[in-house]
Design an enzyme around this catalytic site. Structure first.
Site, PDB file in Angstrom:
ATOM      1  N   PHE A 177       0.815  -1.222   0.000  1.00  0.00           N
ATOM      2  CA  PHE A 177       0.000   0.000   0.000  1.00  0.00           C
ATOM      3  C   PHE A 177       0.846   1.268   0.000  1.00  0.00           C
ATOM      4  O   PHE A 177       0.513   2.250   0.655  1.00  0.00           O
ATOM      5  CB  PHE A 177      -0.980   0.003   1.192  1.00  0.00           C
ATOM      6  CG  PHE A 177      -1.778  -1.259   1.266  1.00  0.00           C
ATOM      7  CD1 PHE A 177      -2.719  -1.560   0.285  1.00  0.00           C
ATOM      8  CD2 PHE A 177      -1.578  -2.180   2.277  1.00  0.00           C
ATOM      9  CE1 PHE A 177      -3.442  -2.737   0.332  1.00  0.00           C
ATOM     10  CE2 PHE A 177      -2.291  -3.363   2.331  1.00  0.00           C
ATOM     11  CZ  PHE A 177      -3.227  -3.647   1.351  1.00  0.00           C
ATOM     12  N   ARG A 178       1.973   1.203  -0.714  1.00  0.00           N
ATOM     13  CA  ARG A 178       2.875   2.356  -0.855  1.00  0.00           C
ATOM     14  C   ARG A 178       3.518   2.787   0.469  1.00  0.00           C
ATOM     15  O   ARG A 178       4.045   3.886   0.579  1.00  0.00           O
ATOM     16  CB  ARG A 178       2.152   3.573  -1.473  1.00  0.00           C
ATOM     17  CG  ARG A 178       1.535   3.321  -2.830  1.00  0.00           C
ATOM     18  CD  ARG A 178       2.602   3.324  -3.916  1.00  0.00           C
ATOM     19  NE  ARG A 178       2.026   3.287  -5.247  1.00  0.00           N
ATOM     20  CZ  ARG A 178       1.781   2.177  -5.938  1.00  0.00           C
ATOM     21  NH1 ARG A 178       2.071   0.997  -5.428  1.00  0.00           N
ATOM     22  NH2 ARG A 178       1.268   2.239  -7.145  1.00  0.00           N
ATOM     23  N   LEU A 179       3.440   1.926   1.471  1.00  0.00           N
ATOM     24  CA  LEU A 179       4.089   2.254   2.747  1.00  0.00           C
ATOM     25  C   LEU A 179       5.490   1.665   2.731  1.00  0.00           C
ATOM     26  O   LEU A 179       5.805   0.695   3.427  1.00  0.00           O
ATOM     27  CB  LEU A 179       3.247   1.740   3.921  1.00  0.00           C
ATOM     28  CG  LEU A 179       1.867   2.396   3.989  1.00  0.00           C
ATOM     29  CD1 LEU A 179       1.034   1.826   5.134  1.00  0.00           C
ATOM     30  CD2 LEU A 179       1.991   3.912   4.147  1.00  0.00           C
ATOM     31  N   HIS A 180       6.307   2.243   1.876  1.00  0.00           N
ATOM     32  CA  HIS A 180       7.648   1.716   1.647  1.00  0.00           C
ATOM     33  C   HIS A 180       8.558   2.007   2.838  1.00  0.00           C
ATOM     34  O   HIS A 180       8.286   2.889   3.642  1.00  0.00           O
ATOM     35  CB  HIS A 180       8.247   2.370   0.390  1.00  0.00           C
ATOM     36  CG  HIS A 180       7.281   2.485  -0.737  1.00  0.00           C
ATOM     37  ND1 HIS A 180       6.736   1.379  -1.351  1.00  0.00           N
ATOM     38  CD2 HIS A 180       6.733   3.564  -1.357  1.00  0.00           C
ATOM     39  CE1 HIS A 180       5.908   1.774  -2.301  1.00  0.00           C
ATOM     40  NE2 HIS A 180       5.872   3.094  -2.314  1.00  0.00           N
TER      41      HIS A 180
END
Ligand code: FMN
Length: 201
Positions: A177-180
């Site tokens: 979820f783009r929570l890199h």
């Protein structure tokens, strides 16, 4: 960093970079050591192109090119560069910013000598980044330098390495979820202590 573990483990960013590149080698379709090298010209206009990273040393990164090329002019002029490595297979990137110097001594000689004969002669034949009338002109130049230099050409004086000594190295890994995850090593000068921070994605 209490929560830095797994693929980000360790305090030495050069070791992490080497480890990530080694992990990318069996996974990438080709050129796992390709980097997008960014420079600025005399007007401050950015420029970027791919080159192959040939060495991750204890304190620097090394690649090779033609000293008459546009990139060499920009590297010599600014004394600074940035590059990014991206591995689609691993969904990871490494970003580097730092100071640049030429590697045009024995290390460059050794690397040049390790290349195939055709590549060594190609380095003599190509006036990289200069206008070229035709492919035939290039092939004629290859024939000319082959006749001139034979089977053991010396490293051309206009071809060699550049060493990037970083003041910043960032490691990025894809997260759900783009929570890199991002961790950056920063220092004021190449001699200073690294400050390590986790960054928001
Ligand atoms: C995957 C890849 C790897 C490359 N590796 C190098 C390299 O190691 N050295 C180099 O001089 N050019 C390399 N090139 C070519 C450069 O991208 C560029 O076209 C050339 O160096 C001229 O750039 P310049 O005019 O900005 O100096 C590579 C290109 C690609 C696509």
């Amino acid at each position: 960093m209490a929560d830095r573990s797994g693929i980000f483990a360790g305090d030495n960013p050069f070791e992490i970079a080497r480890r990530w590149l080694a992990e990318a080698e069996p996974e990438e379709l080709n050129d796992p050591n390709a980097i997008a090298l960014a420079t600025v010209d005399a007007d401050g206009l950015p420029n970027a192109r791919m080159v192959l990273l040939k060495d991750i040393e204890d304190a620097a990164f090394v690649f090779y090119t033609n000293y008459g090329s546009a990139k060499a002019r920009e590297l010599d002029g600014a004394g600074k560069a940035a590059f990014v490595m991206h591995w689609k297979s691993l969904r990871r990137q490494v970003r580097v910013r730092g100071l640049v110097s030429r590697e045009d001594g024995p290390q460059a000689d050794d690397y040049y000598a390790s290349r195939s004969l055709k590549s060594r002669l190609g380095a003599w034949a190509s006036h990289q980044s200069q206008p070229l009338a035709s492919r035939a002109t290039l092939m004629a130049e290859v024939a000319r330098v082959t006749a001139q230099h034979g089977t053991s050409p010396k490293r051309p004086p206009f071809w060699g390495g550049f060493r990037v000594t970083p003041v910043e190295i960032e490691f990025w890994a894809d997260g759900a979820f783009r929570l890199h995850d991002r961790f950056v090593w920063r220092r004021e000068t190449p001699g200073a202590e690294w400050q390590i921070d986790r960054l928001s994605p």
